[in-house]
Design a protein around this motif. Structure first.
Motif, PDB file in Angstrom:
ATOM      1  N   LEU A  48      10.525  25.744  90.832  1.00 15.35           N
ATOM      2  CA  LEU A  48      10.457  27.061  91.466  1.00 15.35           C
ATOM      3  C   LEU A  48      11.514  27.188  92.558  1.00 15.35           C
ATOM      4  O   LEU A  48      12.241  28.185  92.616  1.00 15.35           O
ATOM      5  N   ILE A  49      11.618  26.179  93.404  1.00 14.05           N
ATOM      6  CA  ILE A  49      12.591  26.219  94.500  1.00 14.05           C
ATOM      7  C   ILE A  49      14.004  26.364  93.954  1.00 14.05           C
ATOM      8  O   ILE A  49      14.805  27.157  94.458  1.00 14.05           O
ATOM      9  N   GLN A  50      14.312  25.617  92.918  1.00 14.25           N
ATOM     10  CA  GLN A  50      15.659  25.705  92.343  1.00 14.25           C
ATOM     11  C   GLN A  50      15.875  27.034  91.628  1.00 14.25           C
ATOM     12  O   GLN A  50      16.962  27.606  91.690  1.00 14.25           O
ATOM     13  N   ALA A  51      14.834  27.539  90.955  1.00 14.32           N
ATOM     14  CA  ALA A  51      14.966  28.797  90.207  1.00 14.32           C
ATOM     15  C   ALA A  51      15.201  29.997  91.114  1.00 14.32           C
ATOM     16  O   ALA A  51      15.845  30.961  90.706  1.00 14.32           O
ATOM     17  N   ILE A  52      14.697  29.926  92.324  1.00 19.36           N
ATOM     18  CA  ILE A  52      14.884  31.063  93.231  1.00 19.36           C
ATOM     19  C   ILE A  52      16.181  30.942  94.029  1.00 19.36           C
ATOM     20  O   ILE A  52      16.426  31.722  94.944  1.00 19.36           O
ATOM     21  N   GLY A  53      16.999  29.961  93.656  1.00 11.88           N
ATOM     22  CA  GLY A  53      18.318  29.847  94.268  1.00 11.88           C
ATOM     23  C   GLY A  53      18.375  29.011  95.530  1.00 11.88           C
ATOM     24  O   GLY A  53      19.289  29.190  96.334  1.00 11.88           O
ATOM     25  N   ARG A  54      17.405  28.101  95.720  1.00  8.99           N
ATOM     26  CA  ARG A  54      17.409  27.269  96.922  1.00  8.99           C
ATOM     27  C   ARG A  54      17.414  25.777  96.593  1.00  8.99           C
ATOM     28  O   ARG A  54      16.607  25.005  97.113  1.00  8.99           O
ATOM     29  N   PRO A  55      18.332  25.307  95.737  1.00 10.14           N
ATOM     30  CA  PRO A  55      18.370  23.875  95.435  1.00 10.14           C
ATOM     31  C   PRO A  55      18.723  23.035  96.658  1.00 10.14           C
ATOM     32  O   PRO A  55      18.467  21.835  96.681  1.00 10.14           O
ATOM     33  N   LEU A  68       8.435  23.478  82.109  1.00 10.91           N
ATOM     34  CA  LEU A  68       9.366  24.050  83.080  1.00 10.91           C
ATOM     35  C   LEU A  68      10.654  24.528  82.441  1.00 10.91           C
ATOM     36  O   LEU A  68      11.340  25.379  83.003  1.00 10.91           O
ATOM     37  N   GLY A  69      10.962  24.023  81.253  1.00 12.72           N
ATOM     38  CA  GLY A  69      12.091  24.570  80.513  1.00 12.72           C
ATOM     39  C   GLY A  69      11.862  26.037  80.172  1.00 12.72           C
ATOM     40  O   GLY A  69      12.801  26.832  80.096  1.00 12.72           O
ATOM     41  N   VAL A  70      10.602  26.394  79.999  1.00 17.62           N
ATOM     42  CA  VAL A  70      10.234  27.781  79.727  1.00 17.62           C
ATOM     43  C   VAL A  70      10.057  28.560  81.027  1.00 17.62           C
ATOM     44  O   VAL A  70      10.469  29.714  81.135  1.00 17.62           O
ATOM     45  N   MET A  71       9.442  27.929  82.019  1.00 16.71           N
ATOM     46  CA  MET A  71       9.100  28.636  83.254  1.00 16.71           C
ATOM     47  C   MET A  71      10.299  28.871  84.173  1.00 16.71           C
ATOM     48  O   MET A  71      10.325  29.854  84.903  1.00 16.71           O
ATOM     49  N   PHE A  72      11.275  27.991  84.150  1.00 19.43           N
ATOM     50  CA  PHE A  72      12.416  28.121  85.057  1.00 19.43           C
ATOM     51  C   PHE A  72      13.087  29.491  84.942  1.00 19.43           C
ATOM     52  O   PHE A  72      13.263  30.188  85.957  1.00 19.43           O
ATOM     53  N   PRO A  73      13.469  29.926  83.731  1.00 21.79           N
ATOM     54  CA  PRO A  73      14.094  31.254  83.661  1.00 21.79           C
ATOM     55  C   PRO A  73      13.131  32.378  84.041  1.00 21.79           C
ATOM     56  O   PRO A  73      13.551  33.394  84.603  1.00 21.79           O
ATOM     57  N   LEU A 132       4.803  10.730  80.140  1.00 21.08           N
ATOM     58  CA  LEU A 132       4.029  11.944  80.388  1.00 21.08           C
ATOM     59  C   LEU A 132       4.877  13.042  81.034  1.00 21.08           C
ATOM     60  O   LEU A 132       4.521  14.217  80.970  1.00 21.08           O
ATOM     61  N   TRP A 133       5.986  12.654  81.647  1.00 25.67           N
ATOM     62  CA  TRP A 133       6.860  13.643  82.281  1.00 25.67           C
ATOM     63  C   TRP A 133       7.450  14.619  81.270  1.00 25.67           C
ATOM     64  O   TRP A 133       7.996  15.655  81.652  1.00 25.67           O
ATOM     65  N   ILE A 134       7.326  14.321  79.998  1.00 26.13           N
ATOM     66  CA  ILE A 134       7.806  15.263  78.981  1.00 26.13           C
ATOM     67  C   ILE A 134       7.020  16.571  79.058  1.00 26.13           C
ATOM     68  O   ILE A 134       7.542  17.635  78.735  1.00 26.13           O
ATOM     69  N   VAL A 135       5.762  16.506  79.501  1.00 19.61           N
ATOM     70  CA  VAL A 135       4.931  17.716  79.580  1.00 19.61           C
ATOM     71  C   VAL A 135       5.466  18.700  80.617  1.00 19.61           C
ATOM     72  O   VAL A 135       5.745  19.856  80.285  1.00 19.61           O
ATOM     73  N   PRO A 136       5.642  18.293  81.892  1.00 14.81           N
ATOM     74  CA  PRO A 136       6.203  19.270  82.830  1.00 14.81           C
ATOM     75  C   PRO A 136       7.629  19.666  82.468  1.00 14.81           C
ATOM     76  O   PRO A 136       8.017  20.823  82.662  1.00 14.81           O
TER      77      PRO A 136
END
Length: 167
Positions: free
Chosen positions: A132-139, A49-54, A41-45
């Motif tokens: 979201l955390i990683q996308a905003i530059g805070r990994p 998120l492949g689309v939402m990350f950028p 089921l993790w394929i869904v997020p």
């Protein structure tokens, strides 16, 4: 990112080794069979998120409110896609496993399937936050959380496997 990429897989597979060492190899089979199916089921997020990350990354600098709206949409999208499947798994785990691998096997693993389905749902919501955390530059925040989480996970895993077995 490196810290998270090292700790994540450790936590993902450590449960199997601990179950085998505390219980038995057959207990690992009762655990991993539903695990390997339900975690698909993790394929869904991952797809969402492949689309939402950028989008998170691009909008955060210019419009934090828009990023927050995108985040809420991502949470809703992932939950709407996964929640019905989780409900079906919870309601039909025993019967489905019984048909697939036999009633005796199902008797040992259906509760695990139910709990894993709920856990995958919760984890999927966490993946949205992590992206979201990683996308905003805070990994670094994700890595720090993993460093705190690992010893707690090991402690609880050891205690709970001793107390409740694979359930």
């Amino acid at each position: 990112i490196t810290v998270s990429n090292i700790i994540g897989p450790i936590m993902l597979y450590l449960d199997r080794f601990l179950i085998a060492s505390i219980m038995s190899i057959s207990a690992v089979a009762y655990y991993t069979t539903p695990y390997d199916v339900i975690t698909k089921l993790w394929i869904v997020p991952t797809a969402c998120l492949g689309v939402m990350f950028p989008a998170f990354s691009a909008t955060f600098v210019r419009d934090v409110d828009h990023t927050a709206r995108l985040y809420r949409k991502a949470l809703v999208s992932v939950s709407v896609l996964i929640f019905p499947v989780v409900v079906i798994i919870v309601l039909a785990a025993r019967k489905g496993l019984g048909i697939w691998v036999g009633p005796e096997f199902a008797a040992h693993s259906f509760r695990v399937a139910q709990l894993l389905a709920v856990g995958v749902f919760v984890n999927s919501m966490g993946q949205v936050s992590s992206a979201l955390i990683q996308a905003i530059g805070r990994p670094d925040l994700t890595a720090k959380l993993h460093l705190v989480e690992l010893p707690l996970y090991l402690t609880y895993l050891w205690f709970l496997v001793h107390a409740f077995g694979i359930v």
